[in-house]
Each structure stands twice: as structure tokens, then as C-alpha cells.
Design an enzyme around this catalytic site. Sequence first.
Site, mmCIF file in Angstrom:
data_model
loop_
_atom_site.group_PDB
_atom_site.id
_atom_site.type_symbol
_atom_site.label_atom_id
_atom_site.label_comp_id
_atom_site.label_asym_id
_atom_site.label_seq_id
_atom_site.Cartn_x
_atom_site.Cartn_y
_atom_site.Cartn_z
ATOM 1 N N LYS A 93 -30.086 49.406 52.642
ATOM 2 C CA LYS A 93 -29.189 48.274 52.354
ATOM 3 C C LYS A 93 -29.658 47.006 53.070
ATOM 4 C CE LYS A 93 -24.927 49.687 52.539
ATOM 5 N NZ LYS A 93 -23.565 50.028 52.992
ATOM 6 N N LYS A 105 -25.315 54.563 61.735
ATOM 7 C CA LYS A 105 -23.915 54.859 61.387
ATOM 8 C C LYS A 105 -23.344 55.779 62.453
ATOM 9 C CE LYS A 105 -21.177 53.969 57.777
ATOM 10 N NZ LYS A 105 -21.300 52.898 56.782
ATOM 11 N N THR A 189 -16.898 42.796 52.269
ATOM 12 C CA THR A 189 -17.438 43.866 51.421
ATOM 13 C C THR A 189 -16.876 43.743 50.008
ATOM 14 O OG1 THR A 189 -17.588 45.239 53.397
ATOM 15 C CG2 THR A 189 -17.869 46.344 51.280
ATOM 16 N N ASN A 220 -9.569 48.888 52.873
ATOM 17 C CA ASN A 220 -10.151 47.556 53.070
ATOM 18 C C ASN A 220 -10.940 47.125 51.838
ATOM 19 O OD1 ASN A 220 -12.921 46.162 53.829
ATOM 20 N ND2 ASN A 220 -11.370 45.293 55.152
ATOM 21 N N SER A 347 -21.564 40.723 58.709
ATOM 22 C CA SER A 347 -21.791 41.205 60.082
ATOM 23 C C SER A 347 -23.027 40.527 60.678
ATOM 24 C CB SER A 347 -21.989 42.724 60.098
ATOM 25 O OG SER A 347 -20.747 43.384 60.082
#
Length: 416
Positions: A93, A105, A189, A220, A347
Site C-alpha cells: 500500500k 501492523k 480512509t 470508522n 497518517s
Amino acid sequence: MSNQSPVERFRAQIQEVVEELDISPSVYQILKNPKHIMTVSIPLERDDGTVETFTGYRSVHSDLLGPGKGGIRFHPEVNQEEVTALSMWMTLKTAIVKLPFGGAKGGVVVDPGTLSRRELQQLSRQYVQQMEPVIGPQKDIPAPDVNTNGRVMGWMMDEFFKLRGRNVPGFITGKPPVVGGSEGRVEATGRGVVVNVMQALEKLEMDPSTTKVAIQGFGNVGSVTALRLYEENVSVVAVADVDAFIYDENGLDIPEMVNYLEKKGSLQGYHHHDGSPEDIFEVECDVFIPAALENQITEDTAQSIKASIVAEAANGPTTAKGDKVLAENGIFVIPDILCNAGGVMVSAFEWMQNDSHDHWAKQVVNARLDKDMAQAFQEVYDMKEEVNNNKTMRHAAYYLAVQRLGDAMYARGWVD
Ligand SMILES: NC(=O)C1=CN([C@@H]2O[C@H](COP(=O)(O)OP(=O)(O)OC[C@H]3O[C@@H](n4cnc5c(N)ncnc54)[C@H](OP(=O)(O)O)[C@@H]3O)[C@@H](O)[C@H]2O)C=CC1
Ligand SMILES: O=C(O)CCC(=O)C(=O)O
């Protein structure tokens, strides 16, 4: 392809692309495993005075293009394999959207709904204490994911400052803006998903004003995606969360549903409630958006999907067999590693703002997100059309990411 795990799926896709690109097989060898995985046991004193331990993970798949980057998930089904796969997808990504990050992650095996607010804060702080040796603003930078949010990031940031004895805001992103978070990160997102959907509608010459959308997941990502579509006058006709399925063929009142969710914490009991969450796959719609967890679009559920476009807002929502069915049915899939990259993009903006002690206005953040995301979509689309013999967008996205990673490995002297 028999029931490949997400990690096996990642490896098979990478191997295929490395062979097609005719680059050094070492690229595959380097990408096939994470750089490191830290597993910790987190003791938590419960409100009744007993101590319970929870397992936490942090996987850094790659730091080739920059520090590891990726969210932290609190969920009872978190496991090492899942965290590993999620970190692998992060590497692709960040490469696709050209961010100065690698892939990482984290997760804790816990149902946060069973913890009090004090317990949740303690667990978040303990996670940071245990992971302190492997995280940091130039090493590995956490962010929110499933069941974590700005509040959890704020607690984690505070704990990291205490451990280091100084302010290090770039250690974590997705913080509340008042303590150095970026404007627009909460919405980023979902906003990025909608940029992708609008681009796909344009390419397929579909009219947004007559387009119908169904969304699985109303957390979210799902709720912001729904709200942005509503703002763009695109009709969201169905939404599902774990307990509820809400449908109205004339379009749902998304602002009302978001208000309901904020007050009640779930959609259960909302007045349009009818059917079960699995019915979401059966809905007559033009765009289907999985925005929940992995492995939702299987060989079976893929057969039910009637949409022309699947926009993967969740990470890894489609199994290998599900993907094959979608391709056979001619469905245009916007792959997760492109579709949901808006979050990590903002981010990155947050990290840059922290580094330069700056604070960008929301319009500045959104304008840059919209532009960079549209460009990333176009690059993947061009790759699919021109270079890749019209294979899928997923194939093109993997191709582009692995090409960039291979070039970086060559530039750094890792491969010949
Ligand atoms: N947050 C971010 O910035 C980013 C998130 N993502 C990905 O997006 C996805 C969603 O994340 P996020 O929105 O942050 O998480 P949240 O925890 O905010 O929301 C998850 C949502 O999924 C729902 N859900 C879970 N399982 C099912 C199911 N079987 N059927 C229907 N709904 C279900 C939950 O329902 P309920 O509330 O009822 O439990 C909830 O509405 C994940 O794959 C995540 O990795 C990707 C990029 C960035
Ligand atoms: O914002 C980030 O750094 C990471 C978000 C994330 O976990 C994801 O894109 O899956």
C-alpha cells in the site's frame, strides 16, 4: 488455490508478479516473510483486582522505503498470521501511493467491549510499554485500525512520552488534533475510498446520480464512506454491521444513521432494521463496498454480488476463490491496497506535520488527499490498461508495487 491463507495468498501473488516482471527472484525471497514479529504477553489488572494476560503482536514486514507503518487492531480473532498478512499488505500500500514508509501492523487478542474504560486505557499503555524496543518515529509508527481510535492513540502517545522522557509526537498517527494529530485523519480512509469509487464510475461511464451502493461494516471506514457518498448524492441503499442489516431501495438517510450510531454504539434497533447482516451480499446495487474484516467475499458470497464495482475498503476482504469469481463475472475490483490507502496517506501528512511542527488546515489535507489518491488510481488503471494486457486492477496494483519495491532494493544494493 485451495483455501489459501492471507499470507499464502500474498506470497502467490508476489511470486507471480516477480516472474512476470522478470526481476531478481531475490525480490520474492525478501518479501515473502516479515522482517520481524514481536509477540508480547500483556498483564492487565482488571477492575475486580484479578490479573489477566492478553497476547499482543507487532509485525514489521518491511522497512525498505521507510519506517514500518500500520494500525493496531483490538479484536478477539487477532492472531499472528492475520497481523503478518496485514503488515505485508501495508508494504504494498505504501509503495503504491509513494509514501516514505514500509509496512507494519499490530494487534491485541481482546474483545474491547468487555473492558471498562480504565482497563482499555491500561491495556493500551501496557502494549506500548512492551513494544517500546521495536517502535518509534524512525522505526515503526502505529495508527488506528479495527476497534482502536484517536482516544487509544492519545493514551499510547502519552505512554511513549513517559518512557522516553520527552515529547515524540511522530511516534504515532491518528492522534486527536489537539495533541498533534492531523485534521481529516478520522475521515481519511473513507474519503479516499470515495475518491476511488468516483474514479471507477467515471472509467466505466456510470452515472453517480443513478448509482446504488451497499456497504458491509459501519465503523470508522464504512460510516465515513457512506457519509461522503451521501454528500456526493450517491445513493447508499444498504448497510450492515455485525448485528444489523438496514435497507431502503430509495436510499438511506446516512446522517441520521451516523447520529444513531454515535448515540447507541451500534445500528441495532435502527427503525429500518430488517433481515440479517449476510443479506448485504444479495442487495441489488451497482457498487459493493466491504468495509469490515478479511475473507468476507468468498466463492459463495461472490456469486451473490450483483454490483459492477467492488471497492475494497477493508483489508483483505476477498479470498482467492472469491476473487476468481468476481473476475469471471466481469466485476471491476478496486483492490484494498489502493482503495483504503487514504488513511495511511493522511497518517503520512500527520507525521510530516509533526516533524516540521506544523498544523495544516483541513482543506489543505483533503485537497492533497483527493489529488494524490486520484493520481494513484490513475497510475494503477493505466498499468492495467496499457502494460498489463487488461488484467485486473489488483494485478496491476501488485505489479506497480513490486516494481517500485524491486527498484528500491536494487538502488540500495539488496538485489542485482
Ligand atoms: N481505520 C482506518 O483508518 C483503516 C481501516 N482499514 C480497514 O477497514 C476495515 C474496517 O476498519 P474500521 O472501520 O477502522 O474498523 P471499526 O472497528 O471502526 O469498524 C468495523 C466495522 O465492521 C463491522 N463488522 C465486523 N464484522 C462484520 C461482519 N461479519 N458483518 C458486518 N459487519 C461487520 C463492525 O460492526 P460492529 O460495530 O457491529 O462490531 C463495524 O461496523 C478493516 O479491514 C481495517 O483494517 C483500512 C485502512 C485504514
Ligand atoms: O494510518 C496508518 O498508518 C495505517 C492505517 C492502516 O492500518 C491501514 O491502512 O490498514
